[in-house]
Write an enzyme that holds these catalytic residues in place. Structure first.
Site, PDB file in Angstrom:
ATOM      1  N   CYS A  57      10.832   1.862  51.248  1.00 27.34           N
ATOM      2  CA  CYS A  57      10.334   0.593  50.703  1.00 27.34           C
ATOM      3  C   CYS A  57      11.511  -0.243  50.232  1.00 27.34           C
ATOM      4  O   CYS A  57      12.142   0.079  49.213  1.00 27.34           O
ATOM      5  CB  CYS A  57       9.365   0.850  49.551  1.00 27.34           C
ATOM      6  SG  CYS A  57       8.750  -0.684  48.803  1.00 27.34           S
ATOM      7  N   CYS A  84       9.902  -4.593  43.129  1.00 24.56           N
ATOM      8  CA  CYS A  84       8.591  -4.026  42.775  1.00 24.56           C
ATOM      9  C   CYS A  84       8.786  -2.571  42.387  1.00 24.56           C
ATOM     10  O   CYS A  84       9.375  -1.797  43.158  1.00 24.56           O
ATOM     11  CB  CYS A  84       7.618  -4.133  43.951  1.00 24.56           C
ATOM     12  SG  CYS A  84       5.998  -3.363  43.632  1.00 24.56           S
ATOM     13  N   CYS A 107       5.190   1.668  42.250  1.00 26.51           N
ATOM     14  CA  CYS A 107       5.142   3.083  42.637  1.00 26.51           C
ATOM     15  C   CYS A 107       6.170   3.836  41.792  1.00 26.51           C
ATOM     16  O   CYS A 107       7.296   4.076  42.223  1.00 26.51           O
ATOM     17  CB  CYS A 107       5.420   3.250  44.117  1.00 26.51           C
ATOM     18  SG  CYS A 107       4.187   2.485  45.182  1.00 26.51           S
ATOM     19  N   CYS A 126       4.055  -4.685  52.284  1.00 23.89           N
ATOM     20  CA  CYS A 126       4.010  -3.482  51.441  1.00 23.89           C
ATOM     21  C   CYS A 126       3.686  -2.260  52.298  1.00 23.89           C
ATOM     22  O   CYS A 126       2.667  -2.242  53.008  1.00 23.89           O
ATOM     23  CB  CYS A 126       2.965  -3.650  50.347  1.00 23.89           C
ATOM     24  SG  CYS A 126       2.701  -2.145  49.362  1.00 23.89           S
ATOM     25  N   GLN A 159     -13.392   3.606  47.106  1.00 25.80           N
ATOM     26  CA  GLN A 159     -12.102   4.229  46.854  1.00 25.80           C
ATOM     27  C   GLN A 159     -11.013   3.573  47.701  1.00 25.80           C
ATOM     28  O   GLN A 159     -11.229   3.230  48.861  1.00 25.80           O
ATOM     29  CB  GLN A 159     -12.167   5.725  47.173  1.00 25.80           C
ATOM     30  CG  GLN A 159     -13.164   6.503  46.333  1.00 25.80           C
ATOM     31  CD  GLN A 159     -12.627   6.811  44.943  1.00 25.80           C
ATOM     32  OE1 GLN A 159     -11.566   6.351  44.545  1.00 25.80           O
ATOM     33  NE2 GLN A 159     -13.380   7.593  44.185  1.00 25.80           N
ATOM     34  N   GLU A 196     -26.460   3.065  39.543  1.00 25.03           N
ATOM     35  CA  GLU A 196     -25.247   2.243  39.434  1.00 25.03           C
ATOM     36  C   GLU A 196     -25.605   0.920  38.769  1.00 25.03           C
ATOM     37  O   GLU A 196     -26.621   0.313  39.099  1.00 25.03           O
ATOM     38  CB  GLU A 196     -24.663   1.998  40.837  1.00 25.03           C
ATOM     39  CG  GLU A 196     -23.610   0.938  40.940  1.00 25.03           C
ATOM     40  CD  GLU A 196     -22.380   1.233  40.094  1.00 25.03           C
ATOM     41  OE1 GLU A 196     -21.917   0.298  39.403  1.00 25.03           O
ATOM     42  OE2 GLU A 196     -21.897   2.391  40.127  1.00 25.03           O
ATOM     43  N   ASN A 243     -19.291  10.112  38.635  1.00 31.82           N
ATOM     44  CA  ASN A 243     -18.021   9.562  39.126  1.00 31.82           C
ATOM     45  C   ASN A 243     -17.689   8.326  38.287  1.00 31.82           C
ATOM     46  O   ASN A 243     -17.756   7.196  38.768  1.00 31.82           O
ATOM     47  CB  ASN A 243     -18.141   9.209  40.608  1.00 31.82           C
ATOM     48  CG  ASN A 243     -16.836   8.666  41.174  1.00 31.82           C
ATOM     49  OD1 ASN A 243     -15.759   9.003  40.712  1.00 31.82           O
ATOM     50  ND2 ASN A 243     -16.951   7.811  42.187  1.00 31.82           N
ATOM     51  N   CYS A 282     -10.924  10.196  37.825  1.00 28.28           N
ATOM     52  CA  CYS A 282      -9.601   9.637  38.100  1.00 28.28           C
ATOM     53  C   CYS A 282      -8.713   9.716  36.860  1.00 28.28           C
ATOM     54  O   CYS A 282      -7.653   9.095  36.812  1.00 28.28           O
ATOM     55  CB  CYS A 282      -9.708   8.196  38.592  1.00 28.28           C
ATOM     56  SG  CYS A 282     -10.531   7.071  37.437  1.00 28.28           S
TER      57      CYS A 282
END
Length: 383
Positions: free
Chosen positions: A7, A15, A18, A95, A219, A269, A315, A342
């Site tokens: 990258c 950037c 990450c 990206c 996702q 939901e 979830n 998550c």
């Protein structure tokens, strides 16, 4: 400097999203697995039935199915990427995390901004129209393109030049405008204007076909999401429930994968758009599942005792399911829970409130490579 993924933006310091890119990928995966094992160790089933499955890796690059681009610069030279308060806009059209369909589409979308005369939003001055471009790619390479605007001022020009955009970007199947008038760091607003007949983006996965409306959540990593649904379905089939709730079901991914003849499946939901997507997916696939637009906790607490299912899938967002739903699950008599998280820290907090439910199966899935984030899937069984 050796990077886990090539990258030039990271190497140049433009950037640093990450944060783990300088760590070898195998080390990243091992670190996430070790951290989750440590957090969840107190909640593992005491007998030999507890199994910690090897972590699910991700493709190193090209895995993101959604580009969330801040739009800055000028009409003549729009910048699509991120906003740095010191240096201003950073263009990330290339990206390496993005699906190749997104990388191919973004230059055309930048040209469309110029052609339609849509003024990028000036964050400091609070002037301009175009705040974000949100682009989602399906496994088939089809695209959903959403223009997040401050007002309706540019909608007419977008409509006027839409035929040109379709000709230059034939993969675009769904196009919409989202209105976000508030001068806040909020990605999108509540009002959506769909431009054209197509209302949904078709996501054809290995075992199910899902339909995404513009404000539906899916996702961000299609390959790992497919593995997540497959693993959860395996664990559901292992315990073979006759009834199942999928709370925080989104567009119905877990519910639609777990549906089976004779099994009563209900997805819950709060997002009306997501429920509409799930209903469309069920109808189109001939799957027997019911979907309800409601708050997950409120739905569970309002259920009569005789309606309690054999298995509950949860979830939730990063904050977890919280005290009320954890306490309900603890006292409900539900035999099994599949918890997809998550955030292992909030998962551990929720497990502490459910001492009768122990971790029988667990797996880390690397939904977010090159960062500290992850997905962890657990099968809980009442002791």
């Amino acid at each position: 400097m050796s990077l886990a993924l090539d990258c030039h933006h990271f190497a140049a310091g433009r950037c640093r999203s990450c944060t783990w890119l300088e760590r070898p990928y195998d080390d990243q995966l091992a670190a996430k697995d070790e951290a989750c094992r440590g957090l969840l160790a107190p909640y593992l089933a005491a007998d030999a039935s507890a199994v910690w499955v090897a972590p699910e890796p991700s493709p190193r690059g090209g895995f993101r199915n959604k580009a969330k681009m801040v739009v800055t610069g000028t009409v003549e030279e729009p910048v699509l990427g991120i906003w740095d308060p010191v240096t201003g806009g950073v263009d990330l059209r290339d990206c390496p995390l993005h699906d190749r369909a997104l990388v191919a589409a973004l230059p055309t979308l930048a040209a469309f901004v110029t052609r339609a005369g849509i003024t990028p939003y000036d964050i400091a001055a609070r002037r301009g129209e175009l705040k974000h471009l949100l682009v989602t790619a399906s496994p088939d390479g089809e695209l959903m393109v959403r223009f997040v605007l401050r007002s309706t001022e540019a909608v007419g020009r977008i409509r006027k030049h839409l035929a040109w955009l379709h000709s230059e970007l034939p993969a675009m199947t769904v196009t919409s405008v989202n209105l976000q008038p508030e001068p806040k760091a909020v990605l999108e607003g509540p009002e959506e204007i769909v431009l054209g007949e197509a209302q949904t983006l078709t996501m054809r996965l290995a075992e199910a076909t899902l339909h995404l409306r513009p404000q539906s959540f899916f996702q961000t990593n299609t390959a790992v999401a497919t593995a997540l649904y497959r693993r959860a379905t395996e664990w559901v089939e292992e315990v073979a429930p006759s009834s199942l709730w999928d709370l925080y079901c989104g567009v119905g991914g877990f519910a639609l994968h777990a549906a089976a003849p004779g099994r009563r499946v209900t997805g819950v939901e709060v997002s009306v758009e997501a429920v509409a997507s799930a209903q469309q997916s069920a109808g189109g696939s001939g799957v027997e599942a019911m979907f309800v637009a409601a708050d997950a906790t409120g739905y569970a607490l309002g259920a009569a005792a005789e309606d309690v299912p054999d298995l509950v899938v949860v979830n939730p967002p990063r904050r977890g399911i919280g005290e009320d739903l954890s306490c309900w699950l603890e006292t409900s008599g539900v035999r099994h829970v599949v918890y997809s998280s998550c955030n292992a820290t909030t998962l551990a907090r929720d497990l502490a409130a459910m001492p009768s439910l122990r971790v029988r199966r667990a797996q880390v899935l690397d939904m977010f490579p090159h960062t500290t984030h992850h997905e962890v899937l657990t099968l809980l069984e009442r002791a």
